[in-house]
Design a protein around this motif. Structure first.
Motif, mmCIF file in Angstrom:
data_model
loop_
_atom_site.group_PDB
_atom_site.id
_atom_site.type_symbol
_atom_site.label_atom_id
_atom_site.label_comp_id
_atom_site.label_asym_id
_atom_site.label_seq_id
_atom_site.Cartn_x
_atom_site.Cartn_y
_atom_site.Cartn_z
ATOM 1 N N LYS A 144 0.719 -1.346 -0.040
ATOM 2 C CA LYS A 144 -0.001 0.056 0.057
ATOM 3 C C LYS A 144 0.891 1.321 -0.062
ATOM 4 O O LYS A 144 2.081 1.382 0.624
ATOM 5 C CB LYS A 144 -0.625 0.305 1.476
ATOM 6 C CG LYS A 144 -1.790 -1.140 1.397
ATOM 7 C CD LYS A 144 -2.639 -0.786 2.691
ATOM 8 C CE LYS A 144 -3.325 -2.316 3.046
ATOM 9 N NZ LYS A 144 -3.869 -2.204 4.301
ATOM 10 N N ALA A 184 -3.941 0.871 -2.550
ATOM 11 C CA ALA A 184 -2.927 -0.334 -3.229
ATOM 12 C C ALA A 184 -1.773 0.368 -3.895
ATOM 13 O O ALA A 184 -1.808 1.382 -4.991
ATOM 14 C CB ALA A 184 -3.675 -1.220 -4.029
ATOM 15 N N LYS A 190 -5.472 -5.070 -3.775
ATOM 16 C CA LYS A 190 -5.750 -4.730 -2.412
ATOM 17 C C LYS A 190 -5.590 -6.033 -1.709
ATOM 18 O O LYS A 190 -5.821 -6.703 -0.905
ATOM 19 C CB LYS A 190 -7.187 -4.268 -2.165
ATOM 20 C CG LYS A 190 -7.549 -2.901 -2.889
ATOM 21 C CD LYS A 190 -8.923 -2.600 -2.181
ATOM 22 C CE LYS A 190 -10.015 -2.050 -3.214
ATOM 23 N NZ LYS A 190 -11.182 -1.962 -3.011
#
Length: 190
Positions: A144, A184, A190
């Motif tokens: 992320k 992301a 994700k």
């Protein structure tokens, strides 16, 4: 009888922010993000959180000037932890959420500055748009990109706090918006 509660996180908003990549913009991961606003009422800090917001970010640290980031915040979702206060804040003296259901924030630029970036964007709240500047840090973690920062806005610039609530001796004009937005990492799911 006047209710005591606080006014307004605005923010909004916001403050939002996040930078760019040469790929498609990634949606904000709501479960790993927050948007808070703190104001002072009678010089006592009061913090609430916007419970409903969404957005997307496209950021590449090698080309930060190409950032694309947008945030939409549901004005009526500002939560002080009390249903009556929340209803008052959504009302015509504060966010006027029936007339202006959402606040929006669009990042217009980011520039490297030491260990962080200096961002600039446009916040629209209650139909008024103003420029907002803010420092933002970007961290890569577990697939992320995480954007964190704070910005101070002036609530009266947006018409937030009408009538008696326009008195800055009751509720200070300055509102600090704090954010954490996770998306992301480009090329990751994700």
């Amino acid at each position: 009888m006047r209710r005591e509660f606080g006014g307004v996180g605005l923010a909004l908003m916001l403050f939002g922010l996040a930078p760019v990549s040469s790929v498609q913009a990634a949606p904000v991961i709501r479960a790993d993000s927050f948007l808070k606003a703190t104001f002072k009422q009678y010089n006592v800090p009061v913090t609430g959180e916007f419970k409903q917001f969404s957005g997307d970010v496209n950021f590449n640290s090698k080309a930060p000037e190409k950032i694309q980031a947008n945030l939409d915040v549901l004005a009526s979702s500002y939560d002080l932890g009390d249903a009556e206060y929340n209803k008052e804040l959504a009302g015509p003296d504060w966010f006027a959420a029936n007339q202006f259901p959402k606040a929006t924030f669009k990042v217009t630029s980011v520039k490297p500055q030491g260990d962080h970036y200096q961002g600039e964007g446009e916040l629209t709240l209650r139909g008024k748009t103003r420029k907002v500047q803010f420092p933002v840090k970007v961290i890569q973690s577990a697939g992320k990109q995480i954007f964190t920062g704070k910005a101070t806005i002036q609530r009266l610039d947006y018409g937030v706090g009408q009538g008696d609530w326009g008195d800055t001796s009751l509720v200070d004009n300055a509102v600090v918006v704090e954010f954490r937005l996770a998306v992301a990492t480009p090329g990751q799911s994700k």
